[in-house]
Design a protein around this motif. Structure first.
Motif, short mmCIF file in Angstrom:
data_model
loop_
_atom_site.label_atom_id
_atom_site.label_comp_id
_atom_site.label_asym_id
_atom_site.label_seq_id
_atom_site.Cartn_x
_atom_site.Cartn_y
_atom_site.Cartn_z
N ALA A 1 42.52 38.98 39.17
CA ALA A 1 42.01 37.64 38.85
C ALA A 1 42.59 37.16 37.53
O ALA A 1 42.97 35.99 37.40
CB ALA A 1 40.49 37.65 38.80
N GLU A 2 42.69 38.05 36.55
CA GLU A 2 43.27 37.68 35.25
C GLU A 2 44.76 37.37 35.38
O GLU A 2 45.24 36.36 34.87
CB GLU A 2 43.06 38.80 34.23
N ARG B 1 48.24 38.49 45.35
CA ARG B 1 47.05 39.36 45.27
C ARG B 1 47.25 40.58 46.15
O ARG B 1 46.87 41.69 45.79
CB ARG B 1 45.81 38.59 45.70
N ARG C 1 46.12 47.48 41.32
CA ARG C 1 45.30 47.00 40.21
C ARG C 1 43.93 46.58 40.72
O ARG C 1 43.77 46.25 41.89
CB ARG C 1 46.00 45.84 39.51
N SER C 2 42.97 46.56 39.83
CA SER C 2 41.61 46.17 40.20
C SER C 2 41.55 44.68 40.51
O SER C 2 42.39 43.90 40.06
CB SER C 2 40.64 46.49 39.06
N LEU C 3 40.52 44.29 41.24
CA LEU C 3 40.33 42.88 41.55
C LEU C 3 40.13 42.05 40.29
O LEU C 3 40.60 40.91 40.20
CB LEU C 3 39.18 42.69 42.52
N ALA C 4 39.46 42.61 39.29
CA ALA C 4 39.27 41.90 38.03
C ALA C 4 40.60 41.67 37.32
O ALA C 4 40.87 40.58 36.81
CB ALA C 4 38.32 42.68 37.12
N THR C 5 41.45 42.67 37.33
CA THR C 5 42.77 42.54 36.72
C THR C 5 43.60 41.52 37.48
O THR C 5 44.30 40.69 36.88
CB THR C 5 43.49 43.90 36.68
N ASP D 1 45.18 34.60 39.10
CA ASP D 1 44.43 33.36 39.11
C ASP D 1 44.42 32.66 37.75
O ASP D 1 44.69 31.47 37.66
CB ASP D 1 42.99 33.61 39.56
N LYS D 2 44.14 33.41 36.69
CA LYS D 2 44.06 32.80 35.36
C LYS D 2 45.40 32.83 34.63
O LYS D 2 45.70 31.96 33.83
CB LYS D 2 43.00 33.52 34.52
#
Length: 171
Positions: free
Chosen positions: A40-41, A97, A34-38, A44-45
């Motif tokens: 993070a969602e 991650r 998965r992408s780093l943005a995904t 992390d979030k």
């Protein structure tokens, strides 16, 4: 390997097919990268109830163990898990991650070893990875541990041992 260990085992079996002849993957998040943005969602979030603002694990409550992992023996597994989370500390979130950026399915496509996918019959979480894993693997079978959630080794040790022994002793 269980959970993170299943992801590591799949990667090792893909990279060193001459060294791994049988592979048991137990309750593992077997996904595409998965992408780093995904990430993070999701990590992390999306897990604010499992980690504090500094990324350290917070205690897992009985409701989480039941609804997220289908755990049967909540009291003993919860106490052991929370103790383990405290001991592991900050490394847990980075390991999630690491799994998330690894294309585990691509690794499974390269696995030559006979593989057992093992899930708890009451697991509402890791079972969602089953179809993609079965499709990717060349030589696999799937088994379910009765009366167990995602933590099959702790929820039903005798049944887990029986299934694993039958798989390892066969052939």
């Amino acid at each position: 390997g269980t959970s993170l260990g299943g992801c590591v085992g799949a990667s090792l079996a893909a990279m060193f097919p001459n060294r791994v002849h049988k592979l048991a993957i137990i309750s593992s998040a077997l996904t595409r990268a998965r992408s780093l943005a995904t990430i993070a969602e999701l990590v992390d979030k999306g897990q604010t109830n499992m980690f504090d603002a500094g990324g350290n694990p917070t205690p897992t409550d009985a409701k989480q163990l039941s609804s997220v992992f289908g755990i049967v023996n909540i009291e003993s597994i919860g106490a052991e898990g929370n103790s383990s989370r405290v001991a592991a500390g900050h490394w847990i979130q980075p390991s999630e991650r690491g799994v998330a950026i690894t294309d585990i399915i691509a690794n499974l496509e390269r696995v030559e070893a006979e593989t057992l996918l093992l899930y708890g019959a009451l697991d509402p979480n890791y079972i969602r990875f089953r179809v993609a894993a079965e499709t990717a693997l060349k030589n696999s079978r799937t088994a379910y541990v009765p009366n167990a959630g995602a933590f099959v080794i702790q929820d039903n040790p005798p049944a887990t041992a029986t299934i694993l022994n039958e798989f390892l002793d066969k052939g």
